[in-house]
Design a protein around this motif. Structure first.
Motif, PDB file in Angstrom:
ATOM      1  N   PRO A   1     -11.626   8.985  -7.203  1.00 13.95           N
ATOM      2  CA  PRO A   1     -12.374   9.374  -6.001  1.00 13.95           C
ATOM      3  C   PRO A   1     -11.427   9.625  -4.824  1.00 13.95           C
ATOM      4  CG  PRO A   1     -13.446   7.528  -7.080  1.00 13.95           C
ATOM      5  CD  PRO A   1     -12.114   7.707  -7.773  1.00 13.95           C
ATOM      6  N   PHE A   2     -11.635  10.714  -4.128  1.00 11.87           N
ATOM      7  CA  PHE A   2     -10.808  11.014  -2.965  1.00 11.87           C
ATOM      8  C   PHE A   2     -11.130  10.050  -1.831  1.00 11.87           C
ATOM      9  CE2 PHE A   2     -10.442  13.425   1.115  1.00 11.87           C
ATOM     10  CZ  PHE A   2      -9.043  13.420   1.171  1.00 11.87           C
ATOM     11  N   ASP A   3     -10.089   9.555  -1.179  1.00  7.50           N
ATOM     12  CA  ASP A   3     -10.226   8.651  -0.039  1.00  7.50           C
ATOM     13  C   ASP A   3      -9.653   9.366   1.182  1.00  7.50           C
ATOM     14  OD1 ASP A   3     -10.019   6.710   1.911  1.00  7.50           O
ATOM     15  OD2 ASP A   3      -9.175   5.176   0.595  1.00  7.50           O
ATOM     16  N   PRO A   4     -10.457   9.675   2.203  1.00 10.64           N
ATOM     17  CA  PRO A   4      -9.937  10.356   3.393  1.00 10.64           C
ATOM     18  C   PRO A   4      -8.795   9.595   4.065  1.00 10.64           C
ATOM     19  CG  PRO A   4     -12.331  10.392   3.399  1.00 10.64           C
ATOM     20  CD  PRO A   4     -11.916   9.478   2.289  1.00 10.64           C
ATOM     21  N   GLY A   5      -8.701   8.290   3.809  1.00 14.74           N
ATOM     22  CA  GLY A   5      -7.594   7.519   4.359  1.00 14.74           C
ATOM     23  C   GLY A   5      -6.237   7.988   3.872  1.00 14.74           C
ATOM     24  N   MET A   6      -6.209   8.766   2.799  1.00 20.00           N
ATOM     25  CA  MET A   6      -4.946   9.297   2.275  1.00 20.00           C
ATOM     26  C   MET A   6      -4.292  10.295   3.226  1.00 20.00           C
ATOM     27  SD  MET A   6      -6.142   9.947  -1.687  1.00 20.00           S
ATOM     28  CE  MET A   6      -4.508  10.407  -2.298  1.00 20.00           C
ATOM     29  N   LEU A   7      -5.016  10.760   4.201  1.00 18.00           N
ATOM     30  CA  LEU A   7      -4.498  11.784   5.105  1.00 18.00           C
ATOM     31  C   LEU A   7      -3.727  11.208   6.282  1.00 18.00           C
ATOM     32  CD1 LEU A   7      -7.665  14.067   5.229  1.00 18.00           C
ATOM     33  CD2 LEU A   7      -5.634  14.325   3.770  1.00 18.00           C
ATOM     34  N   ARG A   8      -3.775   9.879   6.477  1.00 20.70           N
ATOM     35  CA  ARG A   8      -3.107   9.258   7.623  1.00 20.70           C
ATOM     36  C   ARG A   8      -2.445   7.955   7.194  1.00 20.70           C
ATOM     37  NH1 ARG A   8      -2.481  12.691  11.593  1.00 20.70           N
ATOM     38  NH2 ARG A   8      -2.386  10.988  13.107  1.00 20.70           N
ATOM     39  N   TRP A   9      -1.354   7.630   7.838  1.00 21.13           N
ATOM     40  CA  TRP A   9      -0.697   6.345   7.642  1.00 21.13           C
ATOM     41  C   TRP A   9      -0.016   5.934   8.933  1.00 21.13           C
ATOM     42  CZ3 TRP A   9       0.500  10.692   4.623  1.00 21.13           C
ATOM     43  CH2 TRP A   9       1.633  11.396   5.017  1.00 21.13           C
ATOM     44  N   SER A  10       0.371   4.696   9.026  1.00 14.75           N
ATOM     45  CA  SER A  10       1.012   4.200  10.245  1.00 14.75           C
ATOM     46  C   SER A  10       2.471   4.654  10.295  1.00 14.75           C
ATOM     47  CB  SER A  10       0.963   2.668  10.287  1.00 14.75           C
ATOM     48  OG  SER A  10      -0.377   2.225  10.295  1.00 14.75           O
ATOM     49  N   ALA A  11       2.955   4.939  11.497  1.00 12.57           N
ATOM     50  CA  ALA A  11       4.367   5.301  11.658  1.00 12.57           C
ATOM     51  C   ALA A  11       5.239   4.118  11.257  1.00 12.57           C
ATOM     52  CB  ALA A  11       4.642   5.707  13.099  1.00 12.57           C
TER      53      ALA A  11
END
Length: 237
Positions: A166-176
């Motif tokens: 399942p695609f997780d939109p959280g994959m598009l952002r991460w912490s610096a």
């Protein structure tokens, strides 16, 4: 699910590891066989002695961990692998039951990016022939880093659908900043990723390839073109 993501250096591979690591259900592992490769070959890489000292250098033990318990009790295990780290006598049977994905990038961009970090390179250093050999043995999916940068949500959604994750939109952002799983080599190679919080936008025009690397570029292009013909492509709207 165990995902073996095969990629040459300077290929968006660390950003992809950060993307999967941003999922709450996925453990990640950064270049498991790098120390074993350096220990066996004595290759003159930046920080080589420190890498061998800090990480497991026995390829048999690394392979056992690849198919052992998933760290943190997570449901999925994403392993960022470099094809050129897999020397002929290193175990590879652990990869056969994995979901194998091959991340590719245009050789002109790889040569320009790798050359900015290391003065000399060979075709073997950037992994194109080794990646083709691994694809021939293991099969799997092919993804072009340029397509991911052009449409991260679309391409990651397609990739996840292809592997029944399942695609997780959280994959598009991460912490610096770095991740705890980063190899010790991160401080030499990962500066741009550590400054990022997501995938950069589409890349600009292809860089010029120096005269001294034209033969290398030609050989890499042959492999890249063959792999690119097999890549995942988003359906046209």
């Amino acid at each position: 699910m165990r995902i073996a993501m095969w990629s040459g250096p300077r290929n968006l591979s660390t950003a992809m590891m950060y993307s999967f690591g941003a999922r709450g259900d996925c453990a990640v592992w950064d270049e498991p066989f790098y120390a074993a490769y350096l220990d066996r070959t004595g290759a003159d890489h930046p920080m080589a002695a420190e890498i061998v000292a800090a990480h497991e250098a026995d390829p048999e033990r690394v392979a056992a961990r690849c198919c052992g318990p998933i760290p943190g009790g997570k449901a999925h295990f994403y392993m960022k692998h470099m094809p050129h780290h897999m020397l002929p006598d290193f175990p590879l049977d652990w990869a056969e039951p994995c979901v194998n994905i091959h991340l590719i990038r245009h050789p002109a961009r790889v040569i320009a990016s790798y050359g900015a970090k290391r003065e000399e390179m060979t075709l073997a250093d950037i992994g194109f022939p080794q990646q083709a050999a691994l694809f021939d043995r293991l099969g799997g999916l092919v993804v072009d880093s340029a397509d991911i940068r052009a449409d991260p949500a679309g391409m990651l959604g397609l990739l996840c659908a292809e592997i029944a994750l399942p695609f997780d939109p959280g994959m598009l952002r991460w912490s610096a900043g770095g991740r705890p799983e980063d190899g010790v080599w991160a401080r030499h190679w990962y500066g741009a990723v550590h400054r990022s919080t997501g995938f950069a936008g589409p890349e600009g025009p292809l860089p010029d390839v120096p005269d001294g690397y034209q033969s290398l570029y030609k050989a890499a292009m042959e492999t890249y073109s063959e792999m690119q013909a097999r890549k995942l492509v988003l359906p046209k709207a």
